[in-house]
Design a protein around this motif. Structure first.
Motif, PDB file in Angstrom:
ATOM      1  N   ALA A  97       0.833  -1.219   0.000  1.00  0.00           N
ATOM      2  CA  ALA A  97       0.000   0.000   0.000  1.00  0.00           C
ATOM      3  C   ALA A  97       0.859   1.257   0.000  1.00  0.00           C
ATOM      4  CB  ALA A  97      -0.930  -0.009   1.212  1.00  0.00           C
ATOM      5  N   GLY A  98       1.965   1.219   0.726  1.00  0.00           N
ATOM      6  CA  GLY A  98       2.835   2.390   0.778  1.00  0.00           C
ATOM      7  C   GLY A  98       3.508   2.695  -0.547  1.00  0.00           C
ATOM      8  N   GLN A  99       3.604   1.683  -1.414  1.00  0.00           N
ATOM      9  CA  GLN A  99       4.278   1.876  -2.698  1.00  0.00           C
ATOM     10  C   GLN A  99       3.319   2.219  -3.832  1.00  0.00           C
ATOM     11  OE1 GLN A  99       7.679   1.912  -2.645  1.00  0.00           O
ATOM     12  NE2 GLN A  99       7.289   1.619  -0.453  1.00  0.00           N
ATOM     13  N   ILE A 100       2.079   1.796  -3.730  1.00  0.00           N
ATOM     14  CA  ILE A 100       1.134   2.025  -4.844  1.00  0.00           C
ATOM     15  C   ILE A 100       0.417   3.369  -4.723  1.00  0.00           C
ATOM     16  CG2 ILE A 100       0.796  -0.433  -5.290  1.00  0.00           C
ATOM     17  CD1 ILE A 100      -1.781  -0.323  -3.721  1.00  0.00           C
ATOM     18  N   TYR A 101       0.406   3.956  -3.514  1.00  0.00           N
ATOM     19  CA  TYR A 101      -0.208   5.277  -3.344  1.00  0.00           C
ATOM     20  C   TYR A 101       0.902   6.320  -3.197  1.00  0.00           C
ATOM     21  CZ  TYR A 101      -4.949   3.485  -2.875  1.00  0.00           C
ATOM     22  OH  TYR A 101      -6.177   2.906  -3.120  1.00  0.00           O
ATOM     23  N   ARG A 102       1.492   6.682  -4.330  1.00  0.00           N
ATOM     24  CA  ARG A 102       2.624   7.622  -4.303  1.00  0.00           C
ATOM     25  C   ARG A 102       2.231   9.008  -4.801  1.00  0.00           C
ATOM     26  NH1 ARG A 102       8.317   4.733  -6.110  1.00  0.00           N
ATOM     27  NH2 ARG A 102       8.463   3.253  -4.377  1.00  0.00           N
ATOM     28  N   THR A 103       1.646   9.070  -5.978  1.00  0.00           N
ATOM     29  CA  THR A 103       1.329  10.370  -6.578  1.00  0.00           C
ATOM     30  C   THR A 103      -0.121  10.418  -7.009  1.00  0.00           C
ATOM     31  OG1 THR A 103       2.090   9.555  -8.743  1.00  0.00           O
ATOM     32  CG2 THR A 103       3.698  10.723  -7.374  1.00  0.00           C
ATOM     33  N   ASP A 104      -0.731  11.617  -6.832  1.00  0.00           N
ATOM     34  CA  ASP A 104      -2.118  11.757  -7.255  1.00  0.00           C
ATOM     35  C   ASP A 104      -2.185  11.791  -8.794  1.00  0.00           C
ATOM     36  OD1 ASP A 104      -1.370  14.341  -8.062  1.00  0.00           O
ATOM     37  OD2 ASP A 104      -2.131  15.244  -6.221  1.00  0.00           O
ATOM     38  N   PRO A 105      -3.319  11.401  -9.350  1.00  0.00           N
ATOM     39  CA  PRO A 105      -4.607  11.074  -8.714  1.00  0.00           C
ATOM     40  C   PRO A 105      -4.713   9.619  -8.240  1.00  0.00           C
ATOM     41  CG  PRO A 105      -4.858  11.009 -11.088  1.00  0.00           C
ATOM     42  CD  PRO A 105      -3.428  11.405 -10.837  1.00  0.00           C
ATOM     43  N   TYR A 106      -3.606   8.980  -7.961  1.00  0.00           N
ATOM     44  CA  TYR A 106      -3.567   7.651  -7.349  1.00  0.00           C
ATOM     45  C   TYR A 106      -4.276   6.581  -8.180  1.00  0.00           C
ATOM     46  CZ  TYR A 106      -2.067  10.546  -3.475  1.00  0.00           C
ATOM     47  OH  TYR A 106      -1.390  11.458  -2.698  1.00  0.00           O
ATOM     48  N   VAL A 107      -4.055   6.660  -9.480  1.00  0.00           N
ATOM     49  CA  VAL A 107      -4.655   5.675 -10.384  1.00  0.00           C
ATOM     50  C   VAL A 107      -4.095   4.283 -10.101  1.00  0.00           C
ATOM     51  CG1 VAL A 107      -4.895   4.958 -12.800  1.00  0.00           C
ATOM     52  CG2 VAL A 107      -5.107   7.374 -12.179  1.00  0.00           C
ATOM     53  N   LEU A 108      -2.781   4.195  -9.872  1.00  0.00           N
ATOM     54  CA  LEU A 108      -2.166   2.894  -9.592  1.00  0.00           C
ATOM     55  C   LEU A 108      -2.743   2.288  -8.324  1.00  0.00           C
ATOM     56  CD1 LEU A 108      -0.071   0.680 -10.093  1.00  0.00           C
ATOM     57  CD2 LEU A 108       1.613   2.085  -8.852  1.00  0.00           C
ATOM     58  N   GLY A 109      -2.819   3.080  -7.252  1.00  0.00           N
ATOM     59  CA  GLY A 109      -3.329   2.568  -5.986  1.00  0.00           C
ATOM     60  C   GLY A 109      -4.769   2.099  -6.084  1.00  0.00           C
ATOM     61  N   ASN A 110      -5.622   2.893  -6.704  1.00  0.00           N
ATOM     62  CA  ASN A 110      -7.030   2.524  -6.822  1.00  0.00           C
ATOM     63  C   ASN A 110      -7.223   1.332  -7.755  1.00  0.00           C
ATOM     64  OD1 ASN A 110      -7.816   4.591  -5.093  1.00  0.00           O
ATOM     65  ND2 ASN A 110      -8.100   6.069  -6.748  1.00  0.00           N
TER      66      ASN A 110
END
Length: 495
Positions: A427-440
């Motif tokens: 989770a700490g690596q996939i939510y790095r930069t907005d708009p957080y497309v990778l994390g979502n």
């Protein structure tokens, strides 16, 4: 006086394979542990009154300590939007590493703390861990470099690793299998309250910017850490090592607790540590299926709970607006879990509710990924919140109630949470930069995989129940290698 009915049996009536029926709410008594000539059943109204009293004394303390724990863990998301990375000279990648590094020690220490709880006693273990992680939180307010943040997060992870599994194990020492989902839900509600209260508290504390020459984010750490230290004495005096002899119970209620303990003898097992039980737990397919499901669900839990303020900022809201807009999202998710957990306990059904509550989350992440308005994206966070808390909580309960006796369950809980909590590193690596497309995107993919794994586990457990039924009816030969604890024929797994 509460009504207790007694049935007297002849001496020697209990044999190793004797099954004693106390009704649907009662587990089988293992005759290897219980040698008695009488069995007592509790009046339902009296037992309900006892449960209420247990909840009134234990639940607020358990919720309070986990609230402070999760608050100290996730406030890094609040201080991020308040300028902490810039003040300590941390790049976005270094800050993401600081978020993830917490889980390096967290994952490593979960199994040993859980297994050691009975040996150290709940009071000593939980109080000690609380004091150390609180001090680490306070010192986080004085760091000046990324190295200091790394060190603080590692200490925090090592100490907080013991809290959640130990509290889960403590709940199994107090409540029956069909009473646990609702109590586990209280812990996950604390993550929601921590998110809501954390945003509200951060909103207030950030206004202290400049006081005594400290930035606002430093006050967030200092004040929250001091608050956590004050919880330690409450743990010491409020959580007895033996819940059946708790200070707030009268003699009649203590007797009722002994009856409940006898009814749960198979589930609890011996107080003596056994490496054999550890070995059996580590070879159980239920553990690894549960761990993989927990990993998928924890991708959401840690990504969402840590970065929700940042996600809201990426929608176009200000940093201050993000702090208070996150509050209703957390509260909604917590209330949904309370409702679903209550129904799950009533029906003794676990897996299907995980599947159902993951559906809103899938829709929520899709809304945040699609080119929709900010209002629609914000609505999507409410849908995500349903899955964020229900998925991990119900899955953990599903394991709690299906593993026995105590040390087998302690091992399973510790290892399952270790597997699941490696998701915090991701989770700490996939939510790095907005708009957080990778994390979502990663989160919605994790939900899809979790759905498949839940179905596989559900069919496996149903197959185990069916195998036991056929062996008991003499339809097939009994070739099981393990025949004790939850593998006994009269232990029915919750689906």
């Amino acid at each position: 006086m509460a009504s207790i009915s007694t049935a007297i049996d002849a001496p020697g009536a209990f044999q190793d394979k004797t099954q004693m029926e106390f009704g649907k709410d009662i587990d089988r008594v293992d005759s290897n542990e219980v040698r008695t000539t009488s069995t007592e059943s509790l009046d339902p109204a009296a037992e309900k009154k006892l449960l209420l009293k247990l909840d009134l004394f234990f639940v607020p303390i358990i919720m309070l300590v986990y609230l402070t724990c999760f608050l100290d863990r996730t406030n890094i998301g609040n201080v991020k939007v308040a300028g902490m990375p810039e003040d300590i000279g941390a790049s976005p990648q270094e800050f993401s590493t600081a978020v993830s590094i917490f889980y390096a020690t967290y994952v490593a220490f979960e199994p040993p703390w859980t297994i050691m709880m009975k040996w150290m006693t709940p009071r000593i273990l939980l109080t000690s861990l609380c004091v150390v992680w609180s001090i680490a939180t306070v010192f986080s307010g004085f760091i000046t470099s990324i190295g200091g943040l790394y060190a603080a997060r590692l200490v925090l992870g090592a100490c907080e690793a013991g809290l959640f599994p130990a509290l889960n194990l403590y709940l199994t020492m107090v409540y029956k299998r069909e009473e646990q989902a609702k109590r586990v839900s209280y812990l996950f509600v604390c993550t929601a309250i921590a998110g809501a209260f954390g945003g509200l508290l951060a909103y207030a504390l950030l206004k202290m910017d400049g006081i005594a020459g400290y930035e606002g984010w430093r006050w967030v750490y200092i004040i929250e850490g001091i608050f956590s230290i004050l919880i330690a004495p409450i743990i010491w005096f409020g959580l007895p090592n033996d819940p059946s002899n708790a200070y707030f119970l009268n003699e009649e209620e203590k007797h009722m607790m002994k009856i409940r303990a006898a009814q749960r003898a198979q589930y609890m097992g011996s107080d003596e540590f056994s490496w054999e039980e550890v070995r059996i737990a580590l070879k159980d397919p239920k553990l690894y299926l549960s761990g993989l499901i927990q990993f998928c669900q924890d991708i959401l839990l840690y990504g969402f709970s840590t970065f929700l303020p940042s996600i809201i900022v990426s929608m176009g809201y200000s940093k201050i607006e993000a702090q208070y807009l996150s509050i209703p999202v957390y509260i909604f998710g917590g209330l949904c879990f309370l409702s679903v957990a209550y129904i799950s306990d009533r029906l003794c059904i676990r897996g299907p509710f995980v599947i159902l509550t993951n559906i809103p989350g899938i829709l929520g992440y899709i809304l945040m990924l699609c080119p929709t308005s900010n209002g629609v994206k914000f609505f999507g966070t409410f849908l995500c919140a349903v899955s964020v808390y229900n998925g991990p909580g119900l899955n953990l309960t599903w394991l709690n109630v299906n593993v026995a006796p105590h040390y087998r369950r302690a091992t399973a809980i510790g290892v399952q949470l270790s597997i699941g909590n490696t998701a915090g590193i991701v989770a700490g690596q996939i939510y790095r930069t907005d708009p957080y497309v990778l994390g979502n995107s990663f989160s919605v993919g994790a939900l899809g995989l979790a759905q498949l794994l839940v179905v596989i586990k559900w069919f496996y457990i149903r197959r185990c129940n069916e195998q036991k039924r056929r062996i008991e009816n003499g339809e097939i030969a009994d070739n099981r290698k393990v025949k004790t604890g939850d593998w006994e024929l009269d232990f029915k797994y919750h689906l």
